[in-house]
Write a protein that holds these residues in place. Structure first.
Motif, PDB file in Angstrom:
ATOM      1  N   TYR A  46       0.834  -1.208   0.000  1.00 47.59           N
ATOM      2  CA  TYR A  46       0.000   0.000   0.000  1.00 47.59           C
ATOM      3  C   TYR A  46       0.867   1.256   0.000  1.00 47.59           C
ATOM      4  CZ  TYR A  46      -3.561   3.386   1.179  1.00 47.59           C
ATOM      5  OH  TYR A  46      -4.384   4.486   1.164  1.00 47.59           O
ATOM      6  N   ARG A  47       1.923   1.287   0.817  1.00 45.24           N
ATOM      7  CA  ARG A  47       2.817   2.459   0.861  1.00 45.24           C
ATOM      8  C   ARG A  47       3.472   2.688  -0.501  1.00 45.24           C
ATOM      9  NH1 ARG A  47       3.695   0.631   6.126  1.00 45.24           N
ATOM     10  NH2 ARG A  47       5.449  -0.672   5.520  1.00 45.24           N
ATOM     11  N   GLN A  48       3.892   1.610  -1.160  1.00 50.53           N
ATOM     12  CA  GLN A  48       4.511   1.743  -2.479  1.00 50.53           C
ATOM     13  C   GLN A  48       3.499   2.236  -3.516  1.00 50.53           C
ATOM     14  OE1 GLN A  48       6.258  -2.135  -3.013  1.00 50.53           O
ATOM     15  NE2 GLN A  48       8.089  -1.568  -1.869  1.00 50.53           N
ATOM     16  N   PHE A  49       2.277   1.758  -3.419  1.00 50.28           N
ATOM     17  CA  PHE A  49       1.189   2.220  -4.292  1.00 50.28           C
ATOM     18  C   PHE A  49       0.995   3.735  -4.121  1.00 50.28           C
ATOM     19  CE2 PHE A  49      -3.406   3.223  -4.397  1.00 50.28           C
ATOM     20  CZ  PHE A  49      -3.735   2.855  -5.691  1.00 50.28           C
ATOM     21  N   ILE A  56      -5.645  11.195  -2.792  1.00 54.39           N
ATOM     22  CA  ILE A  56      -6.758  10.367  -2.316  1.00 54.39           C
ATOM     23  C   ILE A  56      -7.807  10.204  -3.414  1.00 54.39           C
ATOM     24  CG2 ILE A  56      -8.686  10.278  -0.677  1.00 54.39           C
ATOM     25  CD1 ILE A  56      -6.783  11.503   1.381  1.00 54.39           C
ATOM     26  N   GLY A  57      -8.077  11.268  -4.155  1.00 51.95           N
ATOM     27  CA  GLY A  57      -9.049  11.187  -5.241  1.00 51.95           C
ATOM     28  C   GLY A  57      -8.627  10.188  -6.312  1.00 51.95           C
ATOM     29  N   GLU A  58      -7.364  10.224  -6.680  1.00 53.40           N
ATOM     30  CA  GLU A  58      -6.853   9.273  -7.676  1.00 53.40           C
ATOM     31  C   GLU A  58      -6.855   7.848  -7.106  1.00 53.40           C
ATOM     32  OE1 GLU A  58      -5.440   9.507 -11.081  1.00 53.40           O
ATOM     33  OE2 GLU A  58      -6.896  11.104 -10.860  1.00 53.40           O
ATOM     34  N   GLU A  59      -6.497   7.718  -5.833  1.00 55.79           N
ATOM     35  CA  GLU A  59      -6.525   6.394  -5.204  1.00 55.79           C
ATOM     36  C   GLU A  59      -7.944   5.814  -5.265  1.00 55.79           C
ATOM     37  OE1 GLU A  59      -6.126   4.260  -0.833  1.00 55.79           O
ATOM     38  OE2 GLU A  59      -5.430   6.313  -1.061  1.00 55.79           O
ATOM     39  N   TRP A  62      -8.796   4.673  -8.926  1.00 55.16           N
ATOM     40  CA  TRP A  62      -8.160   3.419  -9.322  1.00 55.16           C
ATOM     41  C   TRP A  62      -8.694   2.252  -8.504  1.00 55.16           C
ATOM     42  CZ3 TRP A  62      -5.912   2.911 -13.766  1.00 55.16           C
ATOM     43  CH2 TRP A  62      -5.388   4.039 -14.395  1.00 55.16           C
ATOM     44  N   SER A  63      -8.929   2.484  -7.221  1.00 53.31           N
ATOM     45  CA  SER A  63      -9.457   1.414  -6.365  1.00 53.31           C
ATOM     46  C   SER A  63     -10.858   1.004  -6.788  1.00 53.31           C
ATOM     47  CB  SER A  63      -9.448   1.862  -4.901  1.00 53.31           C
ATOM     48  OG  SER A  63      -8.118   2.049  -4.460  1.00 53.31           O
ATOM     49  N   ARG A  64     -11.683   1.975  -7.167  1.00 54.53           N
ATOM     50  CA  ARG A  64     -13.042   1.658  -7.657  1.00 54.53           C
ATOM     51  C   ARG A  64     -12.967   0.848  -8.940  1.00 54.53           C
ATOM     52  NH1 ARG A  64     -14.446   7.012  -6.005  1.00 54.53           N
ATOM     53  NH2 ARG A  64     -14.021   7.726  -8.090  1.00 54.53           N
ATOM     54  N   GLN A  65     -12.055   1.217  -9.832  1.00 53.40           N
ATOM     55  CA  GLN A  65     -11.901   0.448 -11.070  1.00 53.40           C
ATOM     56  C   GLN A  65     -11.500  -0.985 -10.761  1.00 53.40           C
ATOM     57  OE1 GLN A  65      -9.389   2.171 -14.104  1.00 53.40           O
ATOM     58  NE2 GLN A  65     -10.262   4.209 -13.799  1.00 53.40           N
ATOM     59  N   PHE A  66     -10.547  -1.158  -9.840  1.00 52.67           N
ATOM     60  CA  PHE A  66     -10.106  -2.496  -9.470  1.00 52.67           C
ATOM     61  C   PHE A  66     -11.254  -3.281  -8.842  1.00 52.67           C
ATOM     62  CE2 PHE A  66      -8.309  -5.400  -6.250  1.00 52.67           C
ATOM     63  CZ  PHE A  66      -7.656  -6.270  -7.107  1.00 52.67           C
ATOM     64  N   GLU A  67     -11.996  -2.648  -7.941  1.00 50.09           N
ATOM     65  CA  GLU A  67     -13.104  -3.337  -7.277  1.00 50.09           C
ATOM     66  C   GLU A  67     -14.204  -3.710  -8.266  1.00 50.09           C
ATOM     67  OE1 GLU A  67     -16.068  -2.987  -3.413  1.00 50.09           O
ATOM     68  OE2 GLU A  67     -14.671  -1.372  -3.840  1.00 50.09           O
ATOM     69  N   SER A  68     -14.461  -2.844  -9.242  1.00 49.21           N
ATOM     70  CA  SER A  68     -15.534  -3.138 -10.197  1.00 49.21           C
ATOM     71  C   SER A  68     -15.219  -4.355 -11.056  1.00 49.21           C
ATOM     72  CB  SER A  68     -15.846  -1.920 -11.072  1.00 49.21           C
ATOM     73  OG  SER A  68     -14.817  -1.701 -12.015  1.00 49.21           O
ATOM     74  N   ILE A  69     -13.944  -4.615 -11.323  1.00 47.59           N
ATOM     75  CA  ILE A  69     -13.598  -5.778 -12.151  1.00 47.59           C
ATOM     76  C   ILE A  69     -13.270  -7.019 -11.328  1.00 47.59           C
ATOM     77  CG2 ILE A  69     -12.868  -4.454 -14.166  1.00 47.59           C
ATOM     78  CD1 ILE A  69      -9.964  -4.937 -13.284  1.00 47.59           C
ATOM     79  N   VAL A  74      -9.990  -2.462  -2.035  1.00 42.04           N
ATOM     80  CA  VAL A  74      -8.730  -1.964  -1.476  1.00 42.04           C
ATOM     81  C   VAL A  74      -9.017  -1.272  -0.147  1.00 42.04           C
ATOM     82  CG1 VAL A  74      -6.806  -0.352  -1.804  1.00 42.04           C
ATOM     83  CG2 VAL A  74      -7.674  -1.671  -3.758  1.00 42.04           C
ATOM     84  N   TYR A  75     -10.065  -0.456  -0.131  1.00 42.85           N
ATOM     85  CA  TYR A  75     -10.431   0.297   1.069  1.00 42.85           C
ATOM     86  C   TYR A  75     -10.690  -0.638   2.250  1.00 42.85           C
ATOM     87  CZ  TYR A  75     -12.970   3.338   4.260  1.00 42.85           C
ATOM     88  OH  TYR A  75     -13.377   4.027   5.372  1.00 42.85           O
ATOM     89  N   ALA A  76     -11.470  -1.694   2.038  1.00 39.19           N
ATOM     90  CA  ALA A  76     -11.805  -2.613   3.129  1.00 39.19           C
ATOM     91  C   ALA A  76     -10.558  -3.297   3.678  1.00 39.19           C
ATOM     92  CB  ALA A  76     -12.819  -3.653   2.653  1.00 39.19           C
ATOM     93  N   VAL A  77      -9.665  -3.718   2.797  1.00 41.01           N
ATOM     94  CA  VAL A  77      -8.441  -4.381   3.251  1.00 41.01           C
ATOM     95  C   VAL A  77      -7.557  -3.387   4.002  1.00 41.01           C
ATOM     96  CG1 VAL A  77      -6.373  -5.669   2.568  1.00 41.01           C
ATOM     97  CG2 VAL A  77      -8.531  -6.064   1.367  1.00 41.01           C
ATOM     98  N   HIS A  78      -7.455  -2.172   3.481  1.00 38.80           N
ATOM     99  CA  HIS A  78      -6.629  -1.156   4.140  1.00 38.80           C
ATOM    100  C   HIS A  78      -7.175  -0.834   5.526  1.00 38.80           C
ATOM    101  CE1 HIS A  78      -4.959   3.047   4.652  1.00 38.80           C
ATOM    102  NE2 HIS A  78      -3.906   2.263   4.646  1.00 38.80           N
TER     103      HIS A  78
END
Length: 95
Positions: A46-49, A56-59, A62-69, A74-78
């Motif tokens: 996560y730190r490297q990401f 935060i907006g960009e995160e 990208w996280s929404r795109q990853f979750e949708s597919i 990402v948010y829940a794991v973090h």
């Protein structure tokens, strides 16, 4: 791991190193849901990401795109990594 039939969201303007950091986070999230991952390994990914995507907006984008597919958050794991005292993060697949 489960058989995945999706492509990771990626910005092809990123350098190879930046792409690797982002992919490592996507993989870490998948592991958290599929097999478990150490809290330390997830937080390192996560730190490297965040070096690649500090906004935060960009995160969120990208996280929404990853979750949708992928169906993995990402948010829940973090959030779990931040609050748990356990060494291994294993997310419940039911949402």
């Amino acid at each position: 791991m489960e058989n995945k039939s999706y492509s990771y969201p990626m910005d092809y303007d990123w350098t190879k190193d930046e792409m690797t950091k982002v992919i490592n986070l996507w993989r870490a999230v998948e592991l958290a849901y599929e097999m478990g991952i150490t809290k330390e390994a997830f937080l390192t990914s996560y730190r490297q990401f965040k070096e690649v995507i500090p906004s935060i907006g960009e995160e969120k984008k990208w996280s929404r795109q990853f979750e949708s597919i992928s169906g993995y958050s990402v948010y829940a794991v973090h959030q779990e990594a931040k609050k748990t005292d356990k060494k291994i993060i294993f997310m419940n697949k039911s949402r």
